[in-house]
Design a protein around this motif. Structure first.
Motif, mmCIF file in Angstrom:
data_model
loop_
_atom_site.group_PDB
_atom_site.id
_atom_site.type_symbol
_atom_site.label_atom_id
_atom_site.label_comp_id
_atom_site.label_asym_id
_atom_site.label_seq_id
_atom_site.Cartn_x
_atom_site.Cartn_y
_atom_site.Cartn_z
ATOM 1 N N TRP A 25 -7.147 1.336 6.818
ATOM 2 C CA TRP A 25 -6.154 2.166 7.498
ATOM 3 C C TRP A 25 -4.804 1.928 6.828
ATOM 4 C CZ3 TRP A 25 -6.930 5.880 11.075
ATOM 5 C CH2 TRP A 25 -8.119 5.876 11.799
ATOM 6 N N PHE A 26 -4.110 3.015 6.591
ATOM 7 C CA PHE A 26 -2.759 2.982 6.052
ATOM 8 C C PHE A 26 -1.884 3.846 6.939
ATOM 9 C CE2 PHE A 26 -3.332 0.949 1.879
ATOM 10 C CZ PHE A 26 -4.719 0.954 1.796
ATOM 11 N N TYR A 79 0.074 -0.392 3.979
ATOM 12 C CA TYR A 79 -1.232 -0.926 4.362
ATOM 13 C C TYR A 79 -1.207 -1.407 5.801
ATOM 14 C CZ TYR A 79 -5.049 -4.336 4.518
ATOM 15 O OH TYR A 79 -6.156 -5.052 4.863
ATOM 16 N N VAL A 80 -2.290 -1.132 6.523
ATOM 17 C CA VAL A 80 -2.402 -1.588 7.904
ATOM 18 C C VAL A 80 -3.532 -2.602 8.049
ATOM 19 C CG1 VAL A 80 -2.896 -0.894 10.270
ATOM 20 C CG2 VAL A 80 -1.465 0.565 8.817
ATOM 21 N N ALA A 81 -4.744 -2.212 7.689
ATOM 22 C CA ALA A 81 -5.893 -3.094 7.875
ATOM 23 C C ALA A 81 -7.071 -2.563 7.076
ATOM 24 C CB ALA A 81 -6.271 -3.185 9.351
ATOM 25 N N SER A 82 -8.039 -3.430 6.835
ATOM 26 C CA SER A 82 -9.245 -3.005 6.148
ATOM 27 C C SER A 82 -10.434 -3.808 6.652
ATOM 28 C CB SER A 82 -9.105 -3.153 4.632
ATOM 29 O OG SER A 82 -8.799 -4.497 4.286
ATOM 30 N N ILE A 83 -11.627 -3.223 6.444
ATOM 31 C CA ILE A 83 -12.840 -3.866 6.922
ATOM 32 C C ILE A 83 -13.983 -3.569 5.969
ATOM 33 C CG2 ILE A 83 -13.382 -1.894 8.421
ATOM 34 C CD1 ILE A 83 -14.592 -3.954 10.409
ATOM 35 N N GLY A 84 -14.701 -4.617 5.647
ATOM 36 C CA GLY A 84 -15.902 -4.487 4.850
ATOM 37 C C GLY A 84 -16.858 -5.523 5.398
ATOM 38 N N TRP A 85 -17.174 -6.522 4.598
ATOM 39 C CA TRP A 85 -17.908 -7.667 5.125
ATOM 40 C C TRP A 85 -16.971 -8.574 5.925
ATOM 41 C CZ3 TRP A 85 -22.847 -7.182 5.104
ATOM 42 C CH2 TRP A 85 -23.479 -6.473 4.066
ATOM 43 N N SER A 86 -15.691 -8.398 5.731
ATOM 44 C CA SER A 86 -14.672 -9.151 6.450
ATOM 45 C C SER A 86 -13.574 -8.185 6.863
ATOM 46 C CB SER A 86 -14.107 -10.272 5.573
ATOM 47 O OG SER A 86 -13.526 -9.726 4.398
ATOM 48 N N THR A 87 -12.593 -8.702 7.533
ATOM 49 C CA THR A 87 -11.459 -7.873 7.925
ATOM 50 C C THR A 87 -10.172 -8.481 7.386
ATOM 51 O OG1 THR A 87 -11.237 -9.054 10.025
ATOM 52 C CG2 THR A 87 -12.565 -7.053 10.032
ATOM 53 N N ASP A 88 -9.198 -7.639 7.237
ATOM 54 C CA ASP A 88 -7.903 -8.077 6.744
ATOM 55 C C ASP A 88 -6.834 -7.216 7.388
ATOM 56 O OD1 ASP A 88 -5.745 -7.585 4.114
ATOM 57 O OD2 ASP A 88 -6.220 -9.617 4.783
ATOM 58 N N THR A 111 -14.486 -3.862 -2.768
ATOM 59 C CA THR A 111 -14.247 -4.762 -1.663
ATOM 60 C C THR A 111 -12.931 -4.387 -1.001
ATOM 61 O OG1 THR A 111 -14.152 -7.095 -1.038
ATOM 62 C CG2 THR A 111 -12.995 -6.448 -3.046
ATOM 63 N N ILE A 112 -12.692 -4.939 0.179
ATOM 64 C CA ILE A 112 -11.485 -4.568 0.898
ATOM 65 C C ILE A 112 -10.248 -4.864 0.065
ATOM 66 C CG2 ILE A 112 -12.510 -4.835 3.176
ATOM 67 C CD1 ILE A 112 -11.148 -7.550 3.385
ATOM 68 N N SER A 113 -9.256 -4.039 0.240
ATOM 69 C CA SER A 113 -8.061 -4.134 -0.580
ATOM 70 C C SER A 113 -6.851 -3.680 0.223
ATOM 71 C CB SER A 113 -8.206 -3.276 -1.827
ATOM 72 O OG SER A 113 -6.978 -3.168 -2.531
ATOM 73 N N ARG A 114 -5.705 -4.226 -0.118
ATOM 74 C CA ARG A 114 -4.448 -3.799 0.496
ATOM 75 C C ARG A 114 -3.754 -2.721 -0.320
ATOM 76 N NH1 ARG A 114 -1.366 -9.056 3.158
ATOM 77 N NH2 ARG A 114 -3.143 -9.794 4.385
ATOM 78 N N SER A 115 -4.334 -2.385 -1.455
ATOM 79 C CA SER A 115 -3.721 -1.414 -2.339
ATOM 80 C C SER A 115 -4.303 -0.033 -2.116
ATOM 81 C CB SER A 115 -3.928 -1.831 -3.794
ATOM 82 O OG SER A 115 -3.444 -0.828 -4.661
ATOM 83 N N SER A 116 -3.435 0.920 -1.841
ATOM 84 C CA SER A 116 -3.917 2.274 -1.597
ATOM 85 C C SER A 116 -4.586 2.863 -2.829
ATOM 86 C CB SER A 116 -2.763 3.169 -1.155
ATOM 87 O OG SER A 116 -1.764 3.226 -2.155
ATOM 88 N N SER A 117 -4.215 2.410 -3.992
ATOM 89 C CA SER A 117 -4.798 2.958 -5.226
ATOM 90 C C SER A 117 -6.258 2.562 -5.396
ATOM 91 C CB SER A 117 -3.988 2.505 -6.437
ATOM 92 O OG SER A 117 -4.028 1.100 -6.560
ATOM 93 N N ASP A 118 -6.724 1.602 -4.635
ATOM 94 C CA ASP A 118 -8.130 1.201 -4.712
ATOM 95 C C ASP A 118 -9.039 2.079 -3.858
ATOM 96 O OD1 ASP A 118 -7.369 -2.353 -4.928
ATOM 97 O OD2 ASP A 118 -7.745 -0.875 -6.499
ATOM 98 N N TYR A 119 -8.464 2.935 -3.070
ATOM 99 C CA TYR A 119 -9.243 3.775 -2.164
ATOM 100 C C TYR A 119 -9.359 5.192 -2.758
ATOM 101 C CZ TYR A 119 -8.865 0.028 1.202
ATOM 102 O OH TYR A 119 -8.956 -1.194 1.837
#
Length: 123
Positions: A39-40, A50-59, A102-110
């Motif tokens: 989520w951004f 960046y707000v949050a992300s989730i995959g095998w973990s959360t951030d 994997t989860i990322s805080r960078s919008s460019s990775d999405y």
């Protein structure tokens, strides 16, 4: 994958809101569970944040940890963002996004983005 965010609205400071992001995956494409989701948000005149992300973990963004909770339901192909104790500075358009990485805080990775849902926090 196509994403549709919903659940935004006008709330008062201190209120809670849950955003939803529905994903649709084409046949023979990677399953929804293989995507990391994020989520951004973007406030007027500001860069996407960046707000949050989730995959095998959360951030979570450091400033939001404790108030926001991200979750997912792979069976329903849904991602949620529970937002508590909302503040006027949370006002923004909220976007959900997906990546095969994997989860990322960078919008460019999405690579995949929904259309955004407006959240306005005002008294």
């Amino acid at each position: 994958v196509q994403l549709q965010a919903s659940g935004g609205g006008l709330v008062r400071p201190g209120d809670s809101l849950r955003l939803s992001c529905a994903a649709s995956v084409r046949a023979f494409s990677p399953s929804f569970s293989s995507y990391s989701m994020g989520w951004f948000r973007q406030a007027p005149g500001k860069e996407r944040e960046y707000v949050a992300s989730i995959g095998w973990s959360t951030d979570y963004a450091d400033s939001l940890m404790g108030r926001f909770t991200i979750s997912r339901d792979d069976a329903r192909k849904m991602v949620y963002l529970q937002m508590n104790n909302l503040k006027p500075e949370d006002t923004a358009v909220y976007y959900c996004a997906a990546t095969r990485r994997t989860i990322s805080r960078s919008s460019s990775d999405y690579a995949y983005w929904g259309q955004g849902t407006q959240v306005t926090v005002s008294s």
